[in-house]
Write a protein that holds these residues in place. Structure first.
Motif: not given
Length: 329
Positions: A1, A81-83, A101, A103
């Motif tokens: 994260m 927030e995002c991913s 990858r 978030c």
């Protein structure tokens, strides 16, 4: 994260297009008496030495986004927030690599709700007394379902409240031991009965719609803490201070938007240390109720305004794809 440090990091990149100097984005457009989001082609942001650029695949929608769209200046991309996938890293970034990858919580799915829930629960559990009982208000919404799972993972006995008995099954599914309808006149008495007839040790409330009833649910002289996440339901509140004093209740309010980058990073560290392993093992999972393409954002906003969703609302960055073709993976 990862913690992104600028609204630039939320610019909504079309995942089907290669990295270039331009990208598609949903930005605020100011109208005469209101604001809306519209699709535009904008310049790709230039990252600073301590930033990363994320090619966004999805964003989570939160109540604050409604406020942001209404109050932000023209051209701003709202969001918390995002991913997605890391597209580029700054010269001073060593812990993240291109292609990973991630978030992220953003300035201004899972990250924002996780951070708020974990932050509150860690503060609630500072004394680490065994066999604690926690009351989680609005247990069937996106933050509530995560909080139930986190609380069970941390060893709490969980009582979840909802505005309807129809939502009890959702709370039980995510681990709640008991459920109570908080619209009932005997709500506090019912909670106390389920909490060993002495009341709860902790209360986690998202919005603080009825602070007085929270206090009434607490045990007497138990160093009880009530943690409020966001104040959207409590512009003002009248409470009986004598009950507050007799029960020795401590009230705390938490939010992330007003905190600086260092504070947000410390919360992220706590998540990665204490709870991220549970997420990776799928012992804790986000409850996702709706997915829309970003161009159908208004549907998501309308659901938020009704305040009756039972999970996260996700916008996917598929600019040319309708909601019927989105996969629930």
């Amino acid at each position: 994260m990862v913690v992104a440090t600028s609204y630039q990091m939320l610019n909504m990149v079309d995942k089907n297009q290669p990295l270039s100097s331009k990208m598609k984005a949903m930005v605020v457009k100011k109208c005469w008496f209101s604001s809306i989001l519209e699709q535009r082609e904008v310049k790709m942001p230039e990252i600073k030495d301590h930033e990363v650029l994320i090619k966004v695949w999805a964003v989570g929608v939160n109540r604050d986004d409604i406020i942001d769209v209404a109050t932000s200046v023209d051209g701003v991309c709202p969001g918390l927030e995002c991913s997605g996938i890391i597209e580029a890293v700054g010269r001073n970034v060593s812990c993240w690599k291109v292609g990973e990858r991630v978030c992220a919580i953003l300035e201004g799915g899972l990250p924002y709700a996780s951070c708020l829930s974990l932050l509150a629960l860690l503060k609630l559990n500072e004394t680490k007394t065994p066999n604690k009982t926690i009351l989680i208000r609005e247990g069937s919404n996106g933050i509530g379902t995560l909080a139930i799972q986190y609380a069970k993972y941390m060893g709490f006995k969980v009582i979840a409240s909802t505005g309807s008995s129809d939502r009890f099954a959702i709370c039980h599914h995510y681990g709640a031991d008991f459920c109570v309808d908080h619209t009932l006149t005997n709500f506090a008495r019912t909670v106390i009965e389920k909490a060993r007839r002495i009341g709860v040790d902790l209360v986690l409330d998202y919005g603080a719609s009825n602070l007085q009833s929270n206090i009434e649910c607490c045990r007497i002289m138990g160093k009880v803490k009530i943690v409020i996440v966001d104040l959207h339901g409590m512009e003002s509140s009248n409470i009986d201070l004598s009950i507050l004093q007799r029960k020795q209740v401590e009230i705390k309010v938490f939010d992330l938007r007003s905190k600086d980058l260092g504070y947000k990073a410390s919360v992220i560290t706590e998540i990665r240390t204490h709870l991220w392993p549970a997420v990776l093992q799928q012992k804790v999972v986000p409850a996702i109720e709706y997915r829309f393409p970003v161009t159908e954002y208004q549907k998501a906003m309308n659901i938020l305004r009704k305040d009756d969703s039972a999970g996260k609302i996700i916008l996917c960055m598929n600019f040319g794809q309708d909601s019927d073709s989105l996969k629930m993976d």
